[in-house]
Design a protein around this motif. Structure first.
Motif, short mmCIF file in Angstrom:
data_model
loop_
_atom_site.label_atom_id
_atom_site.label_comp_id
_atom_site.label_asym_id
_atom_site.label_seq_id
_atom_site.Cartn_x
_atom_site.Cartn_y
_atom_site.Cartn_z
N VAL A 65 1.05 -1.04 0.05
CA VAL A 65 0.03 -0.20 -0.03
C VAL A 65 0.79 1.15 0.19
N VAL A 66 0.69 2.34 -0.80
CA VAL A 66 1.25 3.44 -1.13
C VAL A 66 0.46 4.29 -0.37
N PHE A 67 1.44 5.17 0.46
CA PHE A 67 0.70 6.31 1.36
C PHE A 67 0.99 7.63 0.80
N GLU A 68 0.28 8.50 0.74
CA GLU A 68 0.58 9.92 0.49
C GLU A 68 0.10 10.61 1.91
N ILE A 69 1.01 10.96 2.57
CA ILE A 69 0.80 11.74 3.95
C ILE A 69 0.93 13.12 3.73
N ASP A 70 0.21 13.84 4.41
CA ASP A 70 0.01 15.14 4.66
C ASP A 70 0.03 15.54 6.30
N CYS A 71 1.17 16.37 6.82
CA CYS A 71 1.16 16.42 8.10
C CYS A 71 0.67 17.78 8.60
N PHE A 72 -0.09 17.84 9.78
CA PHE A 72 -0.49 19.26 10.33
C PHE A 72 -0.19 19.15 11.87
N PRO A 73 0.23 20.49 12.15
CA PRO A 73 0.70 20.55 13.42
C PRO A 73 -0.14 20.76 14.64
N ASP A 74 -1.53 20.83 14.16
CA ASP A 74 -2.65 20.80 15.03
C ASP A 74 -3.82 20.52 14.38
N GLY A 75 -5.01 20.40 15.20
CA GLY A 75 -6.15 20.08 14.50
C GLY A 75 -6.96 21.34 13.81
N MET A 76 -6.73 22.37 14.35
CA MET A 76 -7.07 23.71 13.79
C MET A 76 -6.58 23.80 12.28
N LYS A 77 -5.25 23.58 11.94
CA LYS A 77 -4.90 23.80 10.90
C LYS A 77 -5.42 22.95 9.80
N LEU A 78 -5.77 21.35 10.12
CA LEU A 78 -6.09 20.37 9.57
C LEU A 78 -7.63 20.84 9.21
N VAL A 79 -8.52 21.16 10.26
CA VAL A 79 -9.87 21.56 9.77
C VAL A 79 -9.70 22.66 8.69
N ASN A 80 -8.86 23.92 9.05
CA ASN A 80 -9.25 24.94 7.99
C ASN A 80 -8.60 24.64 6.63
N ALA A 81 -7.79 23.49 6.54
CA ALA A 81 -7.34 23.03 5.30
C ALA A 81 -8.19 22.01 4.82
N TYR A 82 -8.97 21.36 5.23
CA TYR A 82 -9.69 20.13 5.13
C TYR A 82 -10.39 20.15 3.82
N LYS A 83 -10.08 19.19 3.12
CA LYS A 83 -11.04 18.92 1.68
C LYS A 83 -11.20 17.35 1.95
N PRO A 84 -12.35 16.92 1.35
CA PRO A 84 -12.66 15.64 1.41
C PRO A 84 -11.95 14.54 0.71
N GLU A 94 -4.80 15.07 22.20
CA GLU A 94 -4.61 16.36 23.10
C GLU A 94 -3.41 17.26 22.06
N MET A 95 -4.08 18.46 21.69
CA MET A 95 -3.14 19.49 20.80
C MET A 95 -3.70 20.69 21.28
N PRO A 96 -2.73 21.63 21.27
CA PRO A 96 -3.06 23.10 21.83
C PRO A 96 -4.39 23.93 21.38
N LEU A 97 -4.35 23.81 20.05
CA LEU A 97 -5.27 24.89 19.44
C LEU A 97 -6.47 24.37 19.28
N LEU A 98 -6.66 22.95 18.84
CA LEU A 98 -7.98 22.35 18.70
C LEU A 98 -7.52 20.70 18.90
N ASP A 99 -8.13 20.06 19.76
CA ASP A 99 -7.94 18.74 20.05
C ASP A 99 -8.43 17.69 18.97
N GLY A 100 -7.92 16.53 18.89
CA GLY A 100 -8.26 15.69 18.18
C GLY A 100 -9.88 15.20 17.97
N MET A 101 -10.30 15.16 19.31
CA MET A 101 -11.88 14.97 19.16
C MET A 101 -12.52 15.97 18.69
#
Length: 122
Positions: A65-84, A94-101
């Protein structure tokens, strides 16, 4: 340890390999059927993020399986950049700006199909 928060399934990760897992057969089938997977990692600890990437690399070498991986330093950056476009999200609880849950709840509103795994103390 990884837990799929919304469904209660879990992966247990040991040493360098995905050694043991207890997960629904539909997810296993989906993983086995994929040649390529888009993965987003939201992890505020850089060493843990690199460790996750190493686990995925080991899994890739064992399964093809080949993985294409994008890393985000916190949940907020992921949510703000998220595309499906992702198949799998690995979210630190546990992350400072926006937790994983909280990130998972927001992303679930945008994408009903992505698998979300929570990370608990790597």
């Amino acid at each position: 340890m990884f837990a799929l928060v919304s469904l209660g399934w879990e992966f247990v990760l040991e040493a360098d390999i995905w050694a043991t897992y207890d997960i629904k057969s539909s997810i296993l089938s989906a993983l086995r059927g994929c040649e390529n997977m888009r993965v987003a990692i939201a992890e505020d600890d850089e060493a843990s993020c690199k460790l996750l990437q190493a686990y995925l690399k080991t899994y890739s070498e064992k399964t093809g399986v080949v993985f294409e991986i994008d890393c985000f330093p916190d949940g907020m950056k992921l949510v703000n950049a998220y595309k499906p476009v992702y198949d799998l999200l690995l979210l630190d609880i546990e992350m400072p700006l926006l937790d994983g849950m909280s990130a998972a709840r927001r992303i679930r509103k945008l994408d009903q199909n992505v698998f979300i795994l929570s990370l608990i103390h790597l």
